[in-house]
Design an enzyme around this catalytic site. Structure first.
Site, PDB file in Angstrom:
ATOM      1  N   ASP A  73       0.907  -1.171   0.025  1.00  0.00           N
ATOM      2  CA  ASP A  73       0.079  -0.103   0.095  1.00  0.00           C
ATOM      3  C   ASP A  73       0.957   1.165  -0.007  1.00  0.00           C
ATOM      4  O   ASP A  73       1.967   1.124   0.456  1.00  0.00           O
ATOM      5  CB  ASP A  73      -0.923   0.028   1.134  1.00  0.00           C
ATOM      6  CG  ASP A  73      -2.061   1.077   1.041  1.00  0.00           C
ATOM      7  OD1 ASP A  73      -2.478   1.211  -0.061  1.00  0.00           O
ATOM      8  OD2 ASP A  73      -2.479   1.713   2.161  1.00  0.00           O
ATOM      9  N   SER A  74       0.411   2.164  -0.773  1.00  0.00           N
ATOM     10  CA  SER A  74       1.518   3.318  -0.790  1.00  0.00           C
ATOM     11  C   SER A  74       0.663   4.632  -1.189  1.00  0.00           C
ATOM     12  O   SER A  74      -0.272   4.572  -1.438  1.00  0.00           O
ATOM     13  CB  SER A  74       2.575   3.171  -2.090  1.00  0.00           C
ATOM     14  OG  SER A  74       1.895   2.905  -3.196  1.00  0.00           O
ATOM     15  N   GLY A 157      -0.834   8.526 -10.627  1.00  0.00           N
ATOM     16  CA  GLY A 157      -0.917   8.907  -9.429  1.00  0.00           C
ATOM     17  C   GLY A 157      -0.137  10.248  -9.210  1.00  0.00           C
ATOM     18  O   GLY A 157      -0.504  11.445 -10.113  1.00  0.00           O
ATOM     19  N   LYS A 179      13.244   5.092 -12.256  1.00  0.00           N
ATOM     20  CA  LYS A 179      12.073   5.088 -10.919  1.00  0.00           C
ATOM     21  C   LYS A 179      12.262   3.807 -10.298  1.00  0.00           C
ATOM     22  O   LYS A 179      12.221   4.048  -8.754  1.00  0.00           O
ATOM     23  CB  LYS A 179      10.929   5.295 -11.579  1.00  0.00           C
ATOM     24  CG  LYS A 179       9.709   5.893 -10.531  1.00  0.00           C
ATOM     25  CD  LYS A 179       8.180   5.793 -11.201  1.00  0.00           C
ATOM     26  CE  LYS A 179       7.197   5.620  -9.813  1.00  0.00           C
ATOM     27  NZ  LYS A 179       6.014   5.489 -10.180  1.00  0.00           N
TER      28      LYS A 179
END
Lengths: 200, 200
Positions: A73-74, A157, A179
Site C-alpha cells: 500500500d502506498s 498518481g 524510477k
C-alpha cells in the site's frame, strides 16, 4: 519453483517485482498476480496506516489461496498537509482513482504554500505473509518536493508533481528503470528480498 | 475608554467579543472592527499554524492603526486527516470560502472511515498585540466527532458536520449563545480577557 502471490492486478507492479528478483539474484521463486489465481473477495483498504492495509491484503490473499503472498500500500505524504493524503491518496478528491482530480486538489490546497514548505514523500509499505502465519511488514520512503503544475507522462498518481530530492525532473519524467531504482515501492520490495529467499 | 481593534470584518465575531467582555465584566474597553478604521493592506494567511496566522494578523493591525489589536485564526482538525484541514480549512477544496465544497470534500475523504475514527476538534488561536510590542497568543480546542451528512442552519464553515462531545446536535443546530459558551473561539477569547484587563 516456490509460488508467491503478489496481491495485485497491476501488470507493472508484477513486472517490477520480477525485475527486482532477477536483479537481486533470487532464484527458485515464481511470482503470480491475482489474475493467475481463482478470484476471491477483496476487502476494502480502510486501515489507518499503509502498514495495516498492506498486511491485511497479504493475509487475505494467503487465506484465500494458500500461497505465500506479498501486498503493498502506498501513497503521498505531504509535509504541509501533515503527511496526508497518506492512506487516502487514491481518493483524496473524493473520487477513487481519479488521478487528475487528486493531483489538482493537492496543488490547489498548496496554492499559498511557499517553496520551503513544499516537501513531501512517497511512502510504501510492503507485507509478506505465509501460510504458516509468519508476517513481515516493511516501509520505505522517497523524499522530494512538489511542483506547482504537473509535468511528465510516465508513472501514475502523483508522479507528475513530485520531484525527488537530488533531481530536477518529476518522477513522471524519469524512465521506468530509473524510477524502479529509486522509488519507495522498489525500496520496500527490496527490503522483502531476504525474507523471500527464506521461502525457497 | 481604551480602544481595542478586532482585526476582522465579521460582525458576528465583533458581537461575540463584545458579549464576552460584558459577561466577564471587563469595563473601559471599546471594541472596534476593521470597518471602523482606515483600510490598510492585509497580508494573506499563509502561516503553518493557527498561532502564526493570528499573531501576524494582530501585529499587522497594530502597525497600521497604532491601536492594541486582537486577531484570531481557526479551523477544523480532523483526526483521520492528521489534524488537517487545519490552517487550510477555508480553502480545503481549493475554492477559498466555499463552505459547501469544503464540507462535501471532508465527508467524501472520510467516506470509508468508521465511527470510532471520526473524531475532530475545532481549534482557535487568538492573539493580542500592543503598540508597546507585547504579544500574547492563546489556543482553545473544542472536541467532537464528524457526522456523515450536514445538519443545521446556524453557524458557518464545518458547523453542520461537527457534533461536540457530550451533545447529539451539530454545532449548526446549537443556538448562537449555546455555541458561544462552548466554542473554541469563545474559549480562546475568554483566555485573552485577563490580558485585556491589563490594557485599561
Amino acid at each position: 519453483m516456490t509460488k508467491v502471490l503478489l496481491a495485485s492486478r497491476n501488470a507493472k507492479k508484477l513486472a517490477e517485482l520480477r525485475r527486482i528478483l532477477v536483479a537481486e539474484q533470487v532464484s527458485g521463486i515464481e511470482v503470480l498476480g491475482l489474475d493467475a489465481v481463482p478470484p476471491f473477495p477483496e476487502a476494502p483498504e480502510t486501515g489507518a496506516t499503509f502498514e495495516e492495509n498492506a498486511a491485511a491484503k497479504a493475509r487475505d490473499a494467503v487465506a484465500a489461496t494458500g500461497l505465500p503472498a506479498i501486498a503493498d500500500d502506498s501513497g503521498l505524504a505531504v509535509d504541509a498537509l501533515n503527511a496526508m493524503p497518506g492512506v487516502l491518496s487514491a481518493r483524496w478528491s473524493g473520487r477513487h482513482g481519479d488521478d487528475l482530480a487528486n493531483v489538482a486538489l493537492v496543488l490547489a490546497q498548496l496554492g499559498d504554500v511557499p517553496e520551503e514548505r513544499r516537501g513531501a514523500a512517497f511512502v510504501c509499505a510492503a507485507a509478506l505473509a505465509t501460510p504458516a502465519g509468519a508476517q513481515t511488514v516493511v516501509r520505505a520512503e522517497w523524499r522530494g518536493s512538489l511542483t506547482r503544475s504537473p509535468r511528465g507522462g510516465n508513472g501514475f498518481g502523483y508522479d507528475p508533481i513530485f520531484v525527488p530530492d537530488g533531481d530536477t525532473r518529476t518522477s513522471a519524467e524519469l524512465d521506468p528503470a530509473e524510477k524502479d531504482a529509486l522509488s519507495h515501492r522498489g525500496n520496500a520490495l527490496r527490503l522483502l528480498v531476504p525474507h523471500l529467499r527464506g521461502l525457497v
